[in-house]
Design an enzyme around this catalytic site. Sequence first.
Site, PDB file in Angstrom:
ATOM      1  N   ASN A  23      38.338 -36.521  63.614  1.00 31.98           N
ATOM      2  CA  ASN A  23      39.340 -37.379  62.562  1.00 31.98           C
ATOM      3  C   ASN A  23      39.129 -37.095  60.868  1.00 31.98           C
ATOM      4  O   ASN A  23      39.972 -37.118  60.264  1.00 31.98           O
ATOM      5  CB  ASN A  23      39.482 -38.920  62.863  1.00 31.98           C
ATOM      6  CG  ASN A  23      38.168 -39.513  62.693  1.00 31.98           C
ATOM      7  OD1 ASN A  23      37.044 -38.867  62.644  1.00 31.98           O
ATOM      8  ND2 ASN A  23      37.834 -40.711  62.561  1.00 31.98           N
ATOM      9  N   GLU A  58      26.697 -42.745  64.092  1.00 33.43           N
ATOM     10  CA  GLU A  58      27.747 -43.558  63.395  1.00 33.43           C
ATOM     11  C   GLU A  58      28.984 -43.358  64.289  1.00 33.43           C
ATOM     12  O   GLU A  58      29.502 -42.606  64.643  1.00 33.43           O
ATOM     13  CB  GLU A  58      28.251 -42.740  62.077  1.00 33.43           C
ATOM     14  CG  GLU A  58      27.269 -42.712  60.901  1.00 33.43           C
ATOM     15  CD  GLU A  58      26.941 -44.229  60.400  1.00 33.43           C
ATOM     16  OE1 GLU A  58      27.718 -45.181  60.684  1.00 33.43           O
ATOM     17  OE2 GLU A  58      26.147 -44.416  59.771  1.00 33.43           O
ATOM     18  N   CYS A  78      37.877 -44.184  61.786  1.00 34.01           N
ATOM     19  CA  CYS A  78      36.631 -45.366  62.370  1.00 34.01           C
ATOM     20  C   CYS A  78      36.767 -46.732  61.650  1.00 34.01           C
ATOM     21  O   CYS A  78      36.150 -47.651  62.301  1.00 34.01           O
ATOM     22  CB  CYS A  78      35.258 -44.821  62.183  1.00 34.01           C
ATOM     23  SG  CYS A  78      34.826 -44.215  60.778  1.00 34.01           S
ATOM     24  N   GLU A 137      24.898 -43.279  56.311  1.00 34.18           N
ATOM     25  CA  GLU A 137      25.256 -41.980  55.589  1.00 34.18           C
ATOM     26  C   GLU A 137      25.858 -42.085  54.339  1.00 34.18           C
ATOM     27  O   GLU A 137      26.136 -43.165  53.829  1.00 34.18           O
ATOM     28  CB  GLU A 137      26.191 -41.138  56.477  1.00 34.18           C
ATOM     29  CG  GLU A 137      25.350 -41.009  57.769  1.00 34.18           C
ATOM     30  CD  GLU A 137      26.154 -39.761  58.746  1.00 34.18           C
ATOM     31  OE1 GLU A 137      27.215 -39.643  58.467  1.00 34.18           O
ATOM     32  OE2 GLU A 137      25.323 -39.351  59.575  1.00 34.18           O
TER      33      GLU A 137
HETATM   34  P1  NAD Z   1      33.860 -38.203  70.764  1.00 35.18           P
HETATM   35  O1  NAD Z   1      32.469 -39.234  70.818  1.00 35.18           O
HETATM   36  O2  NAD Z   1      34.449 -38.083  71.845  1.00 35.18           O
HETATM   37  O3  NAD Z   1      33.214 -36.684  70.192  1.00 35.18           O
HETATM   38  C1  NAD Z   1      32.443 -36.546  68.887  1.00 35.18           C
HETATM   39  C2  NAD Z   1      31.702 -35.334  68.890  1.00 35.18           C
HETATM   40  O4  NAD Z   1      30.733 -35.427  69.993  1.00 35.18           O
HETATM   41  C3  NAD Z   1      32.480 -34.115  69.304  1.00 35.18           C
HETATM   42  O5  NAD Z   1      32.039 -32.978  68.699  1.00 35.18           O
HETATM   43  C4  NAD Z   1      32.282 -34.075  70.947  1.00 35.18           C
HETATM   44  O6  NAD Z   1      32.580 -32.738  71.375  1.00 35.18           O
HETATM   45  C5  NAD Z   1      30.821 -34.354  70.985  1.00 35.18           C
HETATM   46  N1  NAD Z   1      30.272 -34.760  72.364  1.00 35.18           N
HETATM   47  C6  NAD Z   1      31.151 -35.336  73.374  1.00 35.18           C
HETATM   48  N2  NAD Z   1      30.202 -35.413  74.340  1.00 35.18           N
HETATM   49  C7  NAD Z   1      28.908 -35.128  74.005  1.00 35.18           C
HETATM   50  C8  NAD Z   1      27.932 -34.980  74.855  1.00 35.18           C
HETATM   51  N3  NAD Z   1      27.740 -35.465  76.065  1.00 35.18           N
HETATM   52  N4  NAD Z   1      26.859 -34.687  74.122  1.00 35.18           N
HETATM   53  C9  NAD Z   1      26.942 -34.107  72.831  1.00 35.18           C
HETATM   54  N5  NAD Z   1      27.971 -34.299  72.130  1.00 35.18           N
HETATM   55  C10 NAD Z   1      29.223 -34.623  72.788  1.00 35.18           C
HETATM   56  O7  NAD Z   1      34.696 -38.923  69.784  1.00 35.18           O
HETATM   57  P2  NAD Z   1      35.974 -38.182  68.970  1.00 35.18           P
HETATM   58  O8  NAD Z   1      36.990 -38.646  69.882  1.00 35.18           O
HETATM   59  O9  NAD Z   1      35.845 -36.929  68.640  1.00 35.18           O
HETATM   60  O10 NAD Z   1      36.295 -39.155  67.656  1.00 35.18           O
HETATM   61  C11 NAD Z   1      36.522 -40.411  67.677  1.00 35.18           C
HETATM   62  C12 NAD Z   1      35.510 -41.447  67.530  1.00 35.18           C
HETATM   63  O11 NAD Z   1      34.584 -41.190  66.565  1.00 35.18           O
HETATM   64  C13 NAD Z   1      36.088 -42.885  67.468  1.00 35.18           C
HETATM   65  O12 NAD Z   1      35.370 -43.598  68.246  1.00 35.18           O
HETATM   66  C14 NAD Z   1      35.805 -43.053  66.045  1.00 35.18           C
HETATM   67  O13 NAD Z   1      35.612 -44.495  65.489  1.00 35.18           O
HETATM   68  C15 NAD Z   1      34.590 -42.370  65.656  1.00 35.18           C
HETATM   69  N6  NAD Z   1      34.067 -42.201  64.231  1.00 35.18           N
HETATM   70  C16 NAD Z   1      33.158 -42.988  63.758  1.00 35.18           C
HETATM   71  C17 NAD Z   1      32.867 -42.648  62.562  1.00 35.18           C
HETATM   72  C18 NAD Z   1      31.888 -43.684  61.818  1.00 35.18           C
HETATM   73  O14 NAD Z   1      31.256 -43.151  60.905  1.00 35.18           O
HETATM   74  N7  NAD Z   1      31.589 -44.417  62.210  1.00 35.18           N
HETATM   75  C19 NAD Z   1      33.682 -41.727  61.719  1.00 35.18           C
HETATM   76  C20 NAD Z   1      34.792 -41.092  62.237  1.00 35.18           C
HETATM   77  C21 NAD Z   1      35.113 -41.133  63.644  1.00 35.18           C
END
Ligand code: NAD
Length: 492
Positions: free
Chosen positions: A151, A249, A283, A463
Amino acid sequence: MDTFLNYIDGQWVPSVTGERFESRNPAHPSQVLGEFQSSDARDIDAAVQTARRAQKAWRRTPAPKRAEIVERAVRILEDRKDELARLVTQEMGKTLVDSSYDVGGAITSGKYMAGEGLRMFGDTVPSGLPNRMAMTRREPVGVVGIITPWNLPMLMPAWKLFPAIVCGNTVVVKPAEDTPLCAVRLFEILEEAGVPPGVVNLVTGYGHTAGQALVEHPDVDMISFTGSQEVGRRIAATAGADLKHVSLEMGGKNAIVVFDDADVDAAVDGVLWGGFSTAGQRCTASSRLVVDEKIADDFVDRLAKRMGELVVGDGLDEATNVGPIINPKQLDRVHSYTRIGIDEGAELVLGGKKLDDADLDGGYYYAPTLFDHVTPDMRIAQEEIFGPTVAVLRVSGDEEAIEVANGTDYGLSASVYTTNVARAMNAVAEFESGIAYVNAPTIGSEIHLPFGGVKSTGNGHRESGKSAIEQFTEIKTVFIDYSGGLQRAGID
Ligand code: NAD
């Protein structure tokens, strides 16, 4: 169609798997932006090994010199800002205004962290012994694995990577599989800026293969992850067993609290921006509206009217307020929450459907959706939907409002609308969140301030801003004795 490669040891190389995946424009799904390497543990291993080899020379490079390279990358990012913002919109879907923030944030992060290369302060502290000096110095953690969501496709890799390398770490980045092209462009810029081979490495691929291999790799010292809570928990368990540093995060279920003395028009403006920009895929999205019952009818009326004016469409079109959802799976997930909300007994005021008008070209669009009379125990009040769906929870008085706002597992961002400074300050003090806003929505953090959440949103790290330096360095405590004899600390 263009094929894009991994970046390992200063070379663009194919994955050993020989497999590839596509990145598509969510506004025009037939438009493929390119094919990317579907990497596995062997590619990750090659990247980690090269990062390890590059570690010694990079940590010995003075921090101001490391910072000069980041400064050069910033200048290139600035020159290409408009083109990169368009790419962010094409690959991720958000509007150009949002995408400019994404690229602009990467630029600000680079500027800030380049400055940190000239500071990187330690402390000098009086020793308890004469003729002895006591101080601390900052040193890199080592090899850092960076895993990012889709995102914030340019900002998120940049705001982890810039502080990491300015602090002397070498990195392996595994970007989200939905937005690999933004990461490739960022790496092309780092290469052009003159980052030495091995210092920054990019491995594209899926989370359960490439991502997991990075987390499990024994030669990785730290994982910096932003993404969902589910994946974050798994990463914490795996990396924790190896005693890696882990910075997480994760998501949010952020509340805008509207007290009975609030400027309702300002609050509605806040919800429109906080709840629906980036189609709610942030997020920090304002997904819960905790509204005093005395003004709730008026608030919901005005909000529904303004929501009806939101333009849904391609983010490249200047008239668009709400772009597409990232992919069909996520679109289905957003829609499933509409059914859950209705089944739970909430009142669907507006939206609640996928949009498939002919002029939308098959894009993954969801109508801005408003639920009223949501109760705190409902799933739509507790779970992160990550779409353009907001829930109104009606409350009686400030105390109940804050209790309801705090009543989720998440603790990223919270906001209050009120014209009374004492009520505002009370809310700020009582919010269980890493970020708090007064008379502004739950999005809008600035790059030079710490960012992160409490409770199940994070694991205690922040961060961005100077906190990033804390995260990406180890402290070495140094004692220098020039007394000429033995002095026993705590004894003599
Ligand atoms: P996601 O957790 O599905 O994926 C995030 C990343 O993790 C991707 O690069 C994915 O390939 C990787 N990943 C997935 N499974 C993994 C595993 N088993 N081991 C290691 N890496 C793995 O999240 P998303 O759908 O890409 O993003 C949306 C989520 O991110 C939402 O929950 C959102 O709230 C959160 N987000 C949080 C912040 C914050 O700073 N708090 C900022 C932006 C997005």
